[in-house]
Design a protein around this motif. Sequence first.
Motif, mmCIF file in Angstrom:
data_model
loop_
_atom_site.group_PDB
_atom_site.id
_atom_site.type_symbol
_atom_site.label_atom_id
_atom_site.label_comp_id
_atom_site.label_asym_id
_atom_site.label_seq_id
_atom_site.Cartn_x
_atom_site.Cartn_y
_atom_site.Cartn_z
ATOM 1 N N ALA A 182 43.722 20.239 33.971
ATOM 2 C CA ALA A 182 43.103 21.466 33.821
ATOM 3 C C ALA A 182 41.856 21.673 34.815
ATOM 4 O O ALA A 182 41.596 22.648 35.479
ATOM 5 N N LEU A 183 40.836 20.683 34.582
ATOM 6 C CA LEU A 183 39.687 20.814 35.649
ATOM 7 C C LEU A 183 39.756 20.460 37.044
ATOM 8 O O LEU A 183 39.026 20.914 37.861
ATOM 9 N N LYS A 184 40.884 20.039 37.150
ATOM 10 C CA LYS A 184 41.124 19.927 38.829
ATOM 11 C C LYS A 184 41.414 21.235 39.561
ATOM 12 O O LYS A 184 41.321 21.429 40.524
ATOM 13 N N ILE A 185 42.289 22.179 38.642
ATOM 14 C CA ILE A 185 42.463 23.439 39.151
ATOM 15 C C ILE A 185 41.452 24.517 38.886
ATOM 16 O O ILE A 185 41.579 25.669 39.366
ATOM 17 N N ALA A 186 40.780 24.287 37.743
ATOM 18 C CA ALA A 186 39.721 25.301 37.329
ATOM 19 C C ALA A 186 38.531 25.568 38.067
ATOM 20 O O ALA A 186 38.020 24.800 38.759
ATOM 21 N N ASP A 187 38.058 27.177 38.018
ATOM 22 C CA ASP A 187 36.816 27.085 38.737
ATOM 23 C C ASP A 187 35.666 26.909 37.865
ATOM 24 O O ASP A 187 34.557 26.413 38.041
ATOM 25 N N GLU A 188 35.709 27.497 36.336
ATOM 26 C CA GLU A 188 34.896 27.023 35.110
ATOM 27 C C GLU A 188 35.496 26.558 34.118
ATOM 28 O O GLU A 188 36.824 26.521 34.007
ATOM 29 N N ALA A 189 34.580 25.795 33.060
ATOM 30 C CA ALA A 189 35.292 25.454 31.908
ATOM 31 C C ALA A 189 34.388 25.357 30.653
ATOM 32 O O ALA A 189 33.085 25.460 31.032
ATOM 33 N N ALA A 190 34.904 25.425 29.642
ATOM 34 C CA ALA A 190 34.157 25.195 28.529
ATOM 35 C C ALA A 190 34.884 24.099 27.440
ATOM 36 O O ALA A 190 36.161 23.982 27.495
ATOM 37 N N PRO A 211 36.670 37.694 38.088
ATOM 38 C CA PRO A 211 37.895 38.034 38.557
ATOM 39 C C PRO A 211 38.537 37.215 39.461
ATOM 40 O O PRO A 211 37.800 36.446 40.151
ATOM 41 N N GLY A 212 39.820 36.984 39.122
ATOM 42 C CA GLY A 212 40.587 35.934 40.296
ATOM 43 C C GLY A 212 40.092 34.342 40.194
ATOM 44 O O GLY A 212 40.279 33.751 41.101
ATOM 45 N N THR A 213 39.442 34.062 38.933
ATOM 46 C CA THR A 213 39.338 32.649 38.610
ATOM 47 C C THR A 213 39.996 32.084 37.581
ATOM 48 O O THR A 213 40.989 32.794 36.920
ATOM 49 N N VAL A 214 40.172 30.909 37.759
ATOM 50 C CA VAL A 214 40.893 30.099 36.399
ATOM 51 C C VAL A 214 39.756 29.494 35.624
ATOM 52 O O VAL A 214 38.837 28.664 36.015
ATOM 53 N N PHE A 215 39.593 29.883 34.385
ATOM 54 C CA PHE A 215 38.650 29.226 33.482
ATOM 55 C C PHE A 215 39.506 28.572 32.200
ATOM 56 O O PHE A 215 40.392 28.844 31.800
#
Length: 235
Positions: free
Chosen positions: A197-205, A26-30
């Motif tokens: 995208a990775l600059k603002i994200a918390d997690e990524a795939a 919740p409340g994250t950028v993926f």
Amino acid sequence: MIKIENLSASYGRIQALRAVTLNMSPGTVFAVLGANGAGKTTLLRSILGLVSTTGTVRLDGQDISRLATHERIRRGIAIVPEGRRLFSDLTVRENLLIGAINRSDRSRVQSELQDICDAFPILGKRRDQAAKSLSGGEGQLLALGRAMLSRPKVLLLDEPSVGLMPIAVTEVFTTVAKVSREKGLTILLVEQNAKKALKIADEAAVLELGSVAFKDSARGMREDRRVQEAYLGGH
């Protein structure tokens, strides 16, 4: 908030997603990265129920995998599609109100409409102008505001940087991060601009040929040599 387990999707005989498993807090950028044809947009379409799928999509712990698209939207999923898809001859205000089409609390809608115009001053300034008068970056903010007026729990963003000037890309991504942080909104960001995208994200795939190739925190992804070489220009 939203959990995807072994999600596969196909268009006829063409399999576009292969056993994708992702968990968004919740409340994250993926951020979901990948080249054209990797399955990124299919992932969003699958979450919305627009593609034939197997596997499970859970929202707030509830299985929504068999629900129709309109029911998933009612449960709290909204999308800003690639290309924004605004109604060009309608005003900014009219476009925003389309986001609230399924809401019955009209007095709250008007209050939140003003909140969006305050948060995005250019929209307030041009609320009575046709959407076609906006620049690309302004149009993307309008599409974002329209989605927010549906009061989503999860917001899907499909390639928000497409067609925008670099300065507009920076503004849009800064706004996305701010919205997630201040509203506690879970955002699934599909994007080819990996650095932004990775600059603002918390997690990524990273998706490759419909499968998850890498999955990590955004920081870990930025430091992963494989990701650097394939998506970040080698550094």
